[in-house]
Design an enzyme around this catalytic site. Structure first.
Site, PDB file in Angstrom:
ATOM      1  N   GLU A  32     -10.476  -1.902  44.232  1.00 42.10           N
ATOM      2  CA  GLU A  32     -10.153  -1.099  43.609  1.00 42.10           C
ATOM      3  C   GLU A  32     -10.724  -0.605  42.402  1.00 42.10           C
ATOM      4  O   GLU A  32     -10.620   0.196  41.460  1.00 42.10           O
ATOM      5  CB  GLU A  32      -8.586  -0.635  43.538  1.00 42.10           C
ATOM      6  CG  GLU A  32      -8.039  -0.388  44.641  1.00 42.10           C
ATOM      7  CD  GLU A  32      -6.341  -0.881  44.450  1.00 42.10           C
ATOM      8  OE1 GLU A  32      -6.085  -2.054  44.320  1.00 42.10           O
ATOM      9  OE2 GLU A  32      -5.679   0.269  44.528  1.00 42.10           O
ATOM     10  N   SER A 159      -4.277   0.852  47.720  1.00 43.40           N
ATOM     11  CA  SER A 159      -4.838   1.769  48.208  1.00 43.40           C
ATOM     12  C   SER A 159      -4.907   2.028  49.515  1.00 43.40           C
ATOM     13  O   SER A 159      -5.860   2.692  50.107  1.00 43.40           O
ATOM     14  CB  SER A 159      -6.293   1.961  47.519  1.00 43.40           C
ATOM     15  OG  SER A 159      -6.303   2.175  45.962  1.00 43.40           O
ATOM     16  N   TYR A 225      -7.272   9.837  47.971  1.00 40.48           N
ATOM     17  CA  TYR A 225      -8.286   9.848  47.227  1.00 40.48           C
ATOM     18  C   TYR A 225      -9.478  11.202  47.632  1.00 40.48           C
ATOM     19  O   TYR A 225      -9.913  11.483  46.781  1.00 40.48           O
ATOM     20  CB  TYR A 225      -9.215   8.683  46.872  1.00 40.48           C
ATOM     21  CG  TYR A 225      -8.377   7.529  46.310  1.00 40.48           C
ATOM     22  CD1 TYR A 225      -7.676   7.709  45.300  1.00 40.48           C
ATOM     23  CD2 TYR A 225      -8.151   6.483  47.089  1.00 40.48           C
ATOM     24  CE1 TYR A 225      -6.894   6.640  44.806  1.00 40.48           C
ATOM     25  CE2 TYR A 225      -7.401   5.505  46.515  1.00 40.48           C
ATOM     26  CZ  TYR A 225      -6.618   5.533  45.442  1.00 40.48           C
ATOM     27  OH  TYR A 225      -5.963   4.574  44.956  1.00 40.48           O
ATOM     28  N   ARG A 264       4.863   2.111  39.145  1.00 39.20           N
ATOM     29  CA  ARG A 264       5.493   3.069  40.147  1.00 39.20           C
ATOM     30  C   ARG A 264       6.152   2.229  41.285  1.00 39.20           C
ATOM     31  O   ARG A 264       5.684   1.158  41.602  1.00 39.20           O
ATOM     32  CB  ARG A 264       4.152   3.879  40.816  1.00 39.20           C
ATOM     33  CG  ARG A 264       4.270   5.330  40.555  1.00 39.20           C
ATOM     34  CD  ARG A 264       2.938   5.823  41.035  1.00 39.20           C
ATOM     35  NE  ARG A 264       2.997   5.397  42.427  1.00 39.20           N
ATOM     36  CZ  ARG A 264       1.653   4.844  43.129  1.00 39.20           C
ATOM     37  NH1 ARG A 264       0.745   5.102  42.611  1.00 39.20           N
ATOM     38  NH2 ARG A 264       1.872   4.865  44.534  1.00 39.20           N
ATOM     39  N   ASP A 266       7.083   2.673  45.379  1.00 41.09           N
ATOM     40  CA  ASP A 266       6.852   3.457  46.611  1.00 41.09           C
ATOM     41  C   ASP A 266       7.934   3.339  47.600  1.00 41.09           C
ATOM     42  O   ASP A 266       8.300   2.133  47.827  1.00 41.09           O
ATOM     43  CB  ASP A 266       5.501   3.173  47.202  1.00 41.09           C
ATOM     44  CG  ASP A 266       4.245   3.581  46.327  1.00 41.09           C
ATOM     45  OD1 ASP A 266       4.476   4.331  45.480  1.00 41.09           O
ATOM     46  OD2 ASP A 266       3.204   3.158  46.615  1.00 41.09           O
ATOM     47  N   GLU A 279       6.820  -0.794  48.021  1.00 35.10           N
ATOM     48  CA  GLU A 279       6.163  -1.690  47.214  1.00 35.10           C
ATOM     49  C   GLU A 279       6.018  -1.274  45.634  1.00 35.10           C
ATOM     50  O   GLU A 279       6.641  -0.175  45.563  1.00 35.10           O
ATOM     51  CB  GLU A 279       4.691  -1.831  47.438  1.00 35.10           C
ATOM     52  CG  GLU A 279       3.874  -0.518  47.517  1.00 35.10           C
ATOM     53  CD  GLU A 279       2.602  -0.439  47.106  1.00 35.10           C
ATOM     54  OE1 GLU A 279       1.896  -1.645  46.572  1.00 35.10           O
ATOM     55  OE2 GLU A 279       1.883   0.575  46.789  1.00 35.10           O
ATOM     56  N   ASN A 281       3.856  -1.087  41.844  1.00 33.57           N
ATOM     57  CA  ASN A 281       2.524  -0.950  41.429  1.00 33.57           C
ATOM     58  C   ASN A 281       2.782  -1.084  39.852  1.00 33.57           C
ATOM     59  O   ASN A 281       3.285  -0.496  39.060  1.00 33.57           O
ATOM     60  CB  ASN A 281       2.007   0.454  41.756  1.00 33.57           C
ATOM     61  CG  ASN A 281       1.578   0.572  43.110  1.00 33.57           C
ATOM     62  OD1 ASN A 281       0.918  -0.005  43.813  1.00 33.57           O
ATOM     63  ND2 ASN A 281       2.559   1.464  43.664  1.00 33.57           N
ATOM     64  N   GLY A 285      -2.561   4.267  39.256  1.00 28.58           N
ATOM     65  CA  GLY A 285      -3.719   5.037  38.975  1.00 28.58           C
ATOM     66  C   GLY A 285      -3.052   5.917  37.610  1.00 28.58           C
ATOM     67  O   GLY A 285      -2.361   6.148  37.316  1.00 28.58           O
TER      68      GLY A 285
HETATM   69  N1  LIG Z   1       6.852   0.411  56.911  1.00 29.50           N
HETATM   70  C1  LIG Z   1       5.966   1.616  56.778  1.00 29.50           C
HETATM   71  N2  LIG Z   1       6.335   2.609  57.734  1.00 29.50           N
HETATM   72  C2  LIG Z   1       5.655   3.846  57.639  1.00 29.50           C
HETATM   73  N3  LIG Z   1       4.693   4.021  56.620  1.00 29.50           N
HETATM   74  C3  LIG Z   1       4.388   3.173  55.857  1.00 29.50           C
HETATM   75  C4  LIG Z   1       5.148   1.763  55.877  1.00 29.50           C
HETATM   76  N4  LIG Z   1       4.402   0.827  55.038  1.00 29.50           N
HETATM   77  C5  LIG Z   1       3.502   1.731  54.298  1.00 29.50           C
HETATM   78  N5  LIG Z   1       3.426   2.926  54.853  1.00 29.50           N
HETATM   79  C6  LIG Z   1       2.554   3.841  54.322  1.00 29.50           C
HETATM   80  O1  LIG Z   1       1.471   3.332  53.976  1.00 29.50           O
HETATM   81  C7  LIG Z   1       1.107   3.785  52.765  1.00 29.50           C
HETATM   82  C8  LIG Z   1       0.703   2.520  51.861  1.00 29.50           C
HETATM   83  O2  LIG Z   1       1.420   1.567  52.056  1.00 29.50           O
HETATM   84  P1  LIG Z   1       2.129   0.622  50.613  1.00 29.50           P
HETATM   85  O3  LIG Z   1       2.853  -0.441  51.092  1.00 29.50           O
HETATM   86  O4  LIG Z   1       2.451   1.437  49.653  1.00 29.50           O
HETATM   87  O5  LIG Z   1       0.533   0.005  50.158  1.00 29.50           O
HETATM   88  P2  LIG Z   1      -0.613   0.237  49.149  1.00 29.50           P
HETATM   89  O6  LIG Z   1      -0.141   1.643  48.557  1.00 29.50           O
HETATM   90  O7  LIG Z   1      -0.710  -0.785  48.118  1.00 29.50           O
HETATM   91  O8  LIG Z   1      -1.717   0.410  49.986  1.00 29.50           O
HETATM   92  C9  LIG Z   1       2.381   4.398  52.072  1.00 29.50           C
HETATM   93  O9  LIG Z   1       2.070   5.039  51.196  1.00 29.50           O
HETATM   94  C10 LIG Z   1       2.890   4.847  53.477  1.00 29.50           C
HETATM   95  O10 LIG Z   1       2.427   6.110  53.614  1.00 29.50           O
HETATM   96 MG   LIG Z   2       1.469   2.198  47.691  1.00 35.97          MG
END
Ligand SMILES: Nc1ncnc2c1ncn2[C@@H]1O[C@H](COP(=O)(O)OP(=O)(O)O)[C@@H](O)[C@H]1O
Ligand SMILES: [Mg+2]
Length: 318
Positions: A32, A159, A225, A264, A266, A279, A281, A285
């Site tokens: 990133e 990301s 992005y 943050r 999520d 997760e 962060n 960003g």
């Molecule tokens: N178990 C899940 N079911 C549905 N969508 C998911 C799931 N895990 C992640 N996502 C989708 O993938 C995106 C990125 O996942 P995330 O765990 O936040 O990792 P990162 O943002 O670090 O890449 C999330 O913002 C969401 O849209």
């Molecule tokens: Mg995320």
């Protein structure tokens, strides 16, 4: 005639002076890097605009020597991903006694490890989607047994890098192979069908939730992005009670893994309104278009004020 400085202006000047010489750590060598450069430049400009003696520093193997030789008083960490967001630089700064922004070693390390972060949450009863850790091909049947669709993600990326939604055993194997190119550890997680939110944390406070909406299968790299089709709703549309419950859940999840200062969380709500933490962060960003600045704005904190509030988090660690 003397020009009087108002007490508040004097107090602001004192506050700015107290920061001393600040290194804004940006760039780095993680996947990133480009996002970090953008975030870092935005933070640097905001600090300089307000009179902070801030300088950019793109770390390589000589970063500690540069910090020492440069006479820096503190570091503002805007490094995303491995090396900068995972406790490594935090530990090095601790060792040299240089204060820095955001989470310490433990919170940073757990925040960067999606698998162990989920273990910690599960251990304290916080809700997160069921998952199986894929250490190798032999773990694929256990993942399939969770039921499709599944989300496949590298444990230490960000990301949405290396992530895929899969619906079949064949696609699962293929997605695991692709994700393995980014990380030795890959997570297969039950797919959550529903709305997605993110909660910015500043100090001990959870800021207003943002609801993310994308026509893509999920909030992938393009939706994050590049796309114009991603919608950000703040206020998020939930009623006040539901929102405040999720803000508290996010703060609890953040603090449960030892994260602090700013960051943050999520999360998603399934069709029945049940929350699932995705997760955290610990260095999210910080461009003008990023989510933490958006939530801060909704709370009446503009970008410049936000940058200072984050810099404040380096004072308490001493
Ligand atoms: N178990 C899940 N079911 C549905 N969508 C998911 C799931 N895990 C992640 N996502 C989708 O993938 C995106 C990125 O996942 P995330 O765990 O936040 O990792 P990162 O943002 O670090 O890449 C999330 O913002 C969401 O849209
Ligand atoms: Mg995320």
């Amino acid at each position: 005639m003397t020009i009087e400085t108002t007490p508040s202006a004097a107090a602001t000047t004192d506050r700015i002076r107290a920061f001393g010489k600040v290194a804004v750590l940006l760039g780095g060598r993680a996947a990133e890097r480009e996002i970090s450069l953008k975030s870092g430049r935005a933070v640097l400009a905001a600090l300089q605009r307000q009179g902070v003696d801030a300088h950019p520093l793109d770390p390589d193997a000589t970063v500690l020597a540069q910090l020492r030789a440069g006479g820096y008083d503190r570091a503002f960490i805007v490094l995303h991903g491995r090396g900068g967001e995972d406790g490594q630089i935090q530990g090095a700064l601790e060792t040299m006694g240089l204060p820095y922004t955001g989470s310490g070693v433990l919170g940073s390390a757990l925040g960067m490890d999606k698998y162990r972060c989920k273990l910690a949450w599960a251990g304290c009863g916080l809700p997160t989607a069921e998952s199986v850790l894929l250490r190798g091909e032999a773990d694929l049947p256990a993942a399939a047994a969770l039921g499709f669709p599944l989300m496949i993600k590298p444990v230490h990326e960000g990301s949405s890098i290396g992530m895929a939604r899969v619906e079949t055993v064949d696609a699962l194997e293929q997605a695991w192979r692709s994700a393995s190119e980014f990380d030795d550890l890959v997570l297969a997680e039950r797919w959550i069908q529903g709305a997605e939110y993110t909660c910015a944390i500043l100090g001990r406070e959870a800021l207003p939730l943002i609801r993310l909406e994308t026509p893509n299968a999920f909030y992938d790299f393009e939706a994050k992005y590049q796309a114009n089709s991603t919608l950000y709703h703040c206020p998020c549309g939930l009623d006040a009670t539901a929102e405040s419950r999720l803000r508290q859940l996010s703060l609890d999840a953040f603090e449960a893994v030892g994260a602090s200062g700013w960051g943050r969380v999520d999360l998603m709500l399934d069709g029945t309104g049940r929350p699932f933490l995705l997760e955290i962060n610990t260095v999210p960003g910080m461009t003008d278009h990023s989510l933490v600045p958006m939530a801060a704005r909704a709370a009446g904190i503009d970008f410049d004020a936000l940058a200072l509030r984050i810099l404040d988090t380096s004072l308490s660690r001493g």
